[in-house]
Design a protein around this motif. Structure first.
Motif, short mmCIF file in Angstrom:
data_model
loop_
_atom_site.label_atom_id
_atom_site.label_comp_id
_atom_site.label_asym_id
_atom_site.label_seq_id
_atom_site.Cartn_x
_atom_site.Cartn_y
_atom_site.Cartn_z
N LYS A 98 0.84 -1.14 -0.08
CA LYS A 98 0.06 0.01 0.05
C LYS A 98 0.86 1.13 -0.07
N LYS A 99 1.83 1.36 0.77
CA LYS A 99 2.68 2.38 1.02
C LYS A 99 3.48 2.62 -0.35
N MET A 100 4.38 1.33 -0.77
CA MET A 100 4.89 1.64 -2.13
C MET A 100 4.09 2.11 -3.26
N ALA A 101 2.94 1.85 -3.26
CA ALA A 101 1.73 2.27 -4.24
C ALA A 101 1.78 3.90 -4.06
N THR A 102 1.61 4.36 -3.02
CA THR A 102 1.66 5.69 -2.84
C THR A 102 3.02 6.31 -3.04
N TYR A 103 4.04 5.92 -3.17
CA TYR A 103 5.30 6.11 -3.31
C TYR A 103 5.39 6.27 -4.69
N GLY A 104 4.65 5.44 -5.45
CA GLY A 104 4.69 5.48 -6.90
C GLY A 104 5.59 4.57 -7.56
N VAL A 105 6.29 3.48 -6.84
CA VAL A 105 7.19 2.70 -7.27
C VAL A 105 6.12 1.30 -8.07
N ILE A 106 5.25 1.29 -7.40
CA ILE A 106 4.36 -0.14 -8.05
C ILE A 106 3.06 0.30 -8.13
N GLU A 107 2.39 -0.37 -9.00
CA GLU A 107 0.98 -0.10 -9.39
C GLU A 107 0.18 -1.33 -8.53
N ARG A 108 -1.05 -0.83 -8.07
CA ARG A 108 -1.54 -1.70 -7.05
C ARG A 108 -3.23 -1.56 -7.55
N VAL A 109 -3.85 -2.72 -8.11
CA VAL A 109 -5.12 -2.65 -8.57
C VAL A 109 -5.77 -3.85 -8.50
N ARG A 110 -7.24 -3.83 -8.17
CA ARG A 110 -8.09 -5.25 -8.14
C ARG A 110 -7.74 -5.93 -9.45
N ASP A 111 -7.69 -7.21 -9.26
CA ASP A 111 -7.91 -8.05 -10.31
C ASP A 111 -9.46 -8.22 -10.72
N ALA A 112 -9.85 -7.70 -12.04
CA ALA A 112 -11.08 -7.76 -12.51
C ALA A 112 -11.61 -9.02 -12.74
N GLU A 113 -10.87 -10.21 -12.92
CA GLU A 113 -10.98 -11.63 -12.93
C GLU A 113 -11.76 -11.92 -11.67
N ASP A 114 -11.18 -11.31 -10.61
CA ASP A 114 -11.43 -12.03 -9.20
C ASP A 114 -11.18 -10.88 -8.30
N GLU A 115 -12.31 -10.28 -7.69
CA GLU A 115 -12.20 -9.24 -7.11
C GLU A 115 -11.58 -9.17 -5.90
N ARG A 116 -11.08 -10.24 -5.27
CA ARG A 116 -10.47 -10.51 -3.98
C ARG A 116 -9.10 -10.25 -4.22
N ARG A 117 -8.66 -10.60 -5.39
CA ARG A 117 -7.08 -10.33 -5.67
C ARG A 117 -6.73 -8.98 -5.88
N ILE A 118 -5.42 -8.54 -5.29
CA ILE A 118 -4.86 -7.44 -5.83
C ILE A 118 -3.51 -7.68 -6.58
N VAL A 119 -3.35 -6.92 -7.72
CA VAL A 119 -2.47 -7.25 -8.73
C VAL A 119 -1.36 -6.20 -8.47
N LEU A 120 -0.17 -6.77 -8.54
CA LEU A 120 0.92 -5.52 -8.25
C LEU A 120 1.83 -5.63 -9.58
N ARG A 121 2.40 -4.62 -9.88
CA ARG A 121 3.46 -4.43 -11.05
C ARG A 121 3.97 -3.20 -10.49
N LEU A 122 5.55 -3.40 -11.02
CA LEU A 122 6.39 -2.14 -11.10
C LEU A 122 5.96 -1.15 -11.87
#
Lengths: 163, 163
Positions: free
Chosen positions: A73-97
Motif C-alpha cells: 500500500k505504501k509503495m503504491a503511494t510512493y509510485g514505485v508499484i501499481e496496485r489494482v484489483r484483479d477484474a477477473e477475481d475481485e478478491r485479488r490485488i495485482v501488483l506491478r512495477l
DNA sequence: TTGGATTATTTCGTATGCGAAGTTTTTGGT
DNA sequence: ACCAAAAACTTCGCATACGAAATAATCCAA
C-alpha cells in the motif's frame, strides 16, 4: 547440556546474525531515500515477473501476506508499484512495477553491487551459498514444531536491578 | 537491469527468506511458553560463558545493545537470567544464566534438536553452511554503504485503490 | 440456486531491531 | 584534583514480521 543440532546452531548463530548484518547494511545504504531493505526485496521480487498477486508476491519474498499488505500500500503511494484489483477475481490485488519503480530498483542495484564488489566473496562463493541455503530452507519449511513445555518456574527470585 | 551481484541475490532471496522460515518455526515451537526466537538465542549465547556484559552479549548475538537491553530486562523478571550491575564498573550490566535458565535452555534444545533431526540436512551440510556464512558475515560487516540517490519521482500518479 | 466452505486480503495486538539522542559512570590530560 | 571526552546502557520513534480474527468475493454441493 541439551541435545545438539548443527542446524539449530546454524539458525541461531549464523543465519540470524548474517540476516541482521545485511539488514544494517541496506538500512545504511538506503537511509534518507525512503527505500528500506524490505521494500527493496519487494521491488526485486516484482521484477522477476510482469505482474503478481499479493499472495504470489508474499510467496516469492518468503513472508506472510499480512506483512506484504501494508508495505504494498505504501509503495503504491510512493509510485514505485501499481496496485489494482484483479477484474477477473475481485478478491485479488495485482501488483506491478511502475516505470519509476524500475528506475529506483536499477539505482539501488547499482549502489549495492558496487558496495559488495570487493569484499572477498566471489560469485562462486555466493552461488554455493545460494544452493546450500535454498536446500536448507526447503527442509526447514518441512519441520513440524512440537510444543515446548517449560520446567516449573522457580520461586520468583527477581534477583536484579529495580529497572 | 541494474548491475548484478550474487552476494546481493544471496541476501535478498536466500538469507532473508531462510531467516524468516527459521523465525516462523521457532515461534511455533515456543508458542505459549513465553520463550521467543530472540530470547532463545540470548540463552544460547549466555551459555557459552559463565557471564557476559550486555555489550559483550550483543556482540555475541550480532545485534545492537539497544535491542538486547529491554529483552534482558524482561528475561530477568522471568527468572531465566540474573542481571546485576558490575561492582567494578557501575556502567556495566553483568548477565548470567540462572539455574532455571539452564533448564529452560536444555528443554528448548531438546525440542528443536528433535524437530530438526530428520529433515535431510546432515551435520556436514550444516557445518559447511556455518563456515561459508561465517565468512560472508565478516565480509558484509566490512561493506561501506554509499548513499543511494533516487531518481526524480514521477508526477504523482497515485494509480491505485483508495485504500 | 443458494447458503456454507474456501480463498484473498486486511486489521489488530505483540515482539523484535535499528539509529539517534539522553543519562550515568569512568578516563585522561593538564 | 578537575572537567571534557569516552564508554555503557537506556529510551524513543519508526519499520518490519507474525498469528489470529475480521471482511469480502468465489466456489460448490445438495
Amino acid at each position: 547440556m541439551g541435545k545438539k543440532s548443527k542446524l539449530n546452531d546454524l539458525a541461531c548463530f549464523q543465519v540470524y546474525t548474517l540476516h541482521h548484518a545485511f539488514g544494517r547494511y541496506y538500512q545504511a545504504a538506503f537511509a534518507e531515500s525512503g527505500l528500506t531493505y524490505a521494500k527493496y526485496i519487494i521491488l526485486k521480487a516484482l521484477a522477476t515477473q510482469s505482474q503478481m498477486s499479493l499472495s504470489e508476491l508474499s510467496q516469492g519474498v518468503g513472508v506472510e501476506p499480512n506483512t506484504i499488505s501494508p508495505l504494498a500500500k505504501k509503495m503504491a503511494t510512493y509510485g514505485v508499484i501499481e496496485r489494482v484489483r484483479d477484474a477477473e477475481d475481485e478478491r485479488r490485488i495485482v501488483l506491478r512495477l511502475t516505470e519509476y519503480g524500475i528506475q529506483v530498483l536499477k539505482a539501488a542495484d547499482e549502489v549495492v553491487a558496487e558496495n559488495f564488489a570487493d569484499l572477498g566473496i566471489s560469485d562462486n562463493d555466493a552461488k554455493q551459498a545460494i544452493a546450500l541455503i535454498s536446500r536448507i530452507r526447503s527442509a526447514v519449511e518441512k519441520a513440524k514444531p512440537s510444543r515446548l513445555n517449560l520446567p516449573q518456574a522457580p520461586p520468583n527470585v527477581q534477583d536484579g536491578l529495580p529497572d
